[in-house]
Design a protein around this motif. Sequence first.
Motif, PDB file in Angstrom:
ATOM      1  N   CYS A 137       0.880   9.488  -5.476  1.00 19.02           N
ATOM      2  CA  CYS A 137       0.710  10.792  -4.836  1.00 19.02           C
ATOM      3  C   CYS A 137       1.957  11.667  -4.737  1.00 19.02           C
ATOM      4  CB  CYS A 137       0.129  10.605  -3.433  1.00 19.02           C
ATOM      5  SG  CYS A 137      -1.462   9.743  -3.405  1.00 19.02           S
ATOM      6  N   ILE A 151      -5.270  -3.957  -3.776  1.00 23.20           N
ATOM      7  CA  ILE A 151      -4.589  -2.848  -3.105  1.00 23.20           C
ATOM      8  C   ILE A 151      -4.531  -1.635  -4.032  1.00 23.20           C
ATOM      9  CG2 ILE A 151      -2.502  -2.120  -1.882  1.00 23.20           C
ATOM     10  CD1 ILE A 151      -1.911  -4.977  -1.227  1.00 23.20           C
ATOM     11  N   TRP A 152      -4.338  -1.886  -5.326  1.00 23.61           N
ATOM     12  CA  TRP A 152      -4.369  -0.788  -6.296  1.00 23.61           C
ATOM     13  C   TRP A 152      -5.730  -0.094  -6.276  1.00 23.61           C
ATOM     14  CZ3 TRP A 152      -0.542   1.547  -8.737  1.00 23.61           C
ATOM     15  CH2 TRP A 152       0.680   0.874  -8.889  1.00 23.61           C
ATOM     16  N   THR A 198      -7.942  -0.025  -3.821  1.00 20.50           N
ATOM     17  CA  THR A 198      -8.113   0.667  -2.548  1.00 20.50           C
ATOM     18  C   THR A 198      -7.348   1.981  -2.517  1.00 20.50           C
ATOM     19  OG1 THR A 198      -8.438  -1.418  -1.361  1.00 20.50           O
ATOM     20  CG2 THR A 198      -7.777   0.493  -0.056  1.00 20.50           C
ATOM     21  N   GLU A 199      -6.098   1.969  -2.980  1.00 26.28           N
ATOM     22  CA  GLU A 199      -5.279   3.177  -2.927  1.00 26.28           C
ATOM     23  C   GLU A 199      -5.750   4.234  -3.921  1.00 26.28           C
ATOM     24  OE1 GLU A 199      -2.907   4.294  -0.878  1.00 26.28           O
ATOM     25  OE2 GLU A 199      -3.374   2.560   0.377  1.00 26.28           O
ATOM     26  N   ARG A 200      -6.219   3.813  -5.072  1.00 23.59           N
ATOM     27  CA  ARG A 200      -6.766   4.796  -6.016  1.00 23.59           C
ATOM     28  C   ARG A 200      -8.047   5.419  -5.449  1.00 23.59           C
ATOM     29  NH1 ARG A 200      -4.579   5.247 -11.016  1.00 23.59           N
ATOM     30  NH2 ARG A 200      -3.043   3.677 -11.648  1.00 23.59           N
ATOM     31  N   ASP A 210       0.825  -1.207   0.000  1.00 20.89           N
ATOM     32  CA  ASP A 210       0.000   0.000   0.000  1.00 20.89           C
ATOM     33  C   ASP A 210       0.859   1.256   0.000  1.00 20.89           C
ATOM     34  OD1 ASP A 210       0.917  -0.589   2.557  1.00 20.89           O
ATOM     35  OD2 ASP A 210      -0.883   0.153   3.559  1.00 20.89           O
ATOM     36  N   THR A 211       1.980   1.216   0.732  1.00 19.22           N
ATOM     37  CA  THR A 211       2.903   2.347   0.774  1.00 19.22           C
ATOM     38  C   THR A 211       3.526   2.589  -0.593  1.00 19.22           C
ATOM     39  OG1 THR A 211       3.414   1.961   3.107  1.00 19.22           O
ATOM     40  CG2 THR A 211       5.024   3.220   1.834  1.00 19.22           C
ATOM     41  N   ARG A 221      -8.737   5.767  -2.309  1.00 20.68           N
ATOM     42  CA  ARG A 221      -8.284   6.643  -1.225  1.00 20.68           C
ATOM     43  C   ARG A 221      -7.838   7.990  -1.770  1.00 20.68           C
ATOM     44  NH1 ARG A 221      -3.520   8.416   0.584  1.00 20.68           N
ATOM     45  NH2 ARG A 221      -3.300   8.956   2.790  1.00 20.68           N
ATOM     46  N   ARG A 264       0.851   4.072  -2.905  1.00 16.42           N
ATOM     47  CA  ARG A 264       0.517   5.440  -2.493  1.00 16.42           C
ATOM     48  C   ARG A 264       1.590   6.429  -2.916  1.00 16.42           C
ATOM     49  NH1 ARG A 264      -1.297   5.904   3.612  1.00 16.42           N
ATOM     50  NH2 ARG A 264      -2.683   4.297   2.729  1.00 16.42           N
TER      51      ARG A 264
END
Length: 372
Positions: free
Chosen positions: A52, A235-236, A238-240, A44-45, A242, A48
Amino acid sequence: MNKLTFYAPCHFGVEGVVANELRFMDIQGVNAQTGRVLFEGGWDTLIRANLCSRSAERIGILLGEFVATSFEELFNSVYKLPFEEFIYKDDAFPVKGSCLDSKLMSVSDCQKIVKKAVAKRLGEKYNTPWLSETGSLHQIQFLIRKDRVSIILDTSGVPLHKRGYRKEANDAPISETLAATMADLSRVRKDHFVVDPMCGSGTVVIESALKALNIAPGINRTFSCENWDCIPKNIWITERERAVSLERRDADFFGIGSDIDPKALALARMNAEKAGVADRVEFISRDLKDFLPERERGTLITNPPYGERMLSIKDAEAIYRTMGRVFERKQGWSYGIITPDDDFEKCFGRRADKRRKLYNGMLQCQFYMYYT
C-alpha cells in the motif's frame, strides 16, 4: 513473533508523506527521519506497507544499528544479529551496501566482512560448514554513515516504484513514487478532477487515479519476501483481501492527460489499462497553449520538460511563460508544477503560495503549488 522494526527509505523531502501514509494504514511506531521512515509491527505490517505504500522506495527489516570503526567491530556486531529468524538453511543471502563519511570506506571489504559474519552465524545455528544458498532470496544491505552502521534485510525486491503497469515510458519519465507524492501534496481526493497538460506516458494522472480510488499500488505485483518460508502464506492472502476491500470504486474521480506526442499518448492509454483505471482517465492530443480550466473545479499537476531533463533553458522558460498565461487564477482550481529551475516563478509570472523541495531522480527540484 516479536515486534519488528521496519525501514522505508525514501527521497529527501518525502519523509513526512511516507510517515502519514503509514499512519493511515493503522501502522504503529512511525518515526520519520532524514531519508527514511522507521515503523513497527509484525508480518501483517510488513506486507501492508509493501502493498500500500505509494511514496516509499522499498520496505526492509532493520536488523540492527551500531557504531563500527574497524572491520573487527563490524564483524562482531553483525555476527550478533538474529539472521536465522529470517534466513533458513538453504536460503540465498547476497550482501550489498554503501559507505559515506566513515572510517570504513571500502564497500567491497565491508561487503566481505558482513557476508563472512552472517555465514558464520548461520553455519553455527544450522550446524553445517556449507550453506548452499539455493533457496529464496534474502538481500542483505548495509549502510555506513559517519561510522554508524545499519543492517537491513530487503523485503521488496524490485523497488516499489515498479508498480507493474508501466513496462514502457516516454523520454525522461517521472517515477511512480514521485508522481504519487505530488498527488498527495496536491491533496487529491476521491471526488477530484485532475489534469496534466504535459502528461507524457500518463504517470501523474494514473497515480492520482490510484490514490483517489484507494487502489493499493502494489496489488498487482510480487515481492521478494513472498517466497520466504518464515512468513505464513495466509497473511499474504488476508492483507491482499484487505487492500481490495478498501478500494473506492464508487469515487467520483476523473483525470485528463494531454500531450502533443501521439506515441506518448498511446503509452499512457496502455499504462492506464494495465493499472486498472482506464475507465477513470482520458488522454487527448492538445497543445499546452490551448489549455483552459474549463470545469468549475480542478487540480492540475504536471512535470514539464525542463532544461536539464529534455529542453534547453531558453525553451523551458518559454514553456513556463505559456503556463503562467494559460494556468488562470480561477476559484476552485489549484496548480502544482515540479521543476529544478530557480527562475521558474519569475518566468511563470507569480510567486507560489507554497513550495516543497523534492528530488526527481538525483535532480533537486521544487514543487510549486498555487491555490485560488
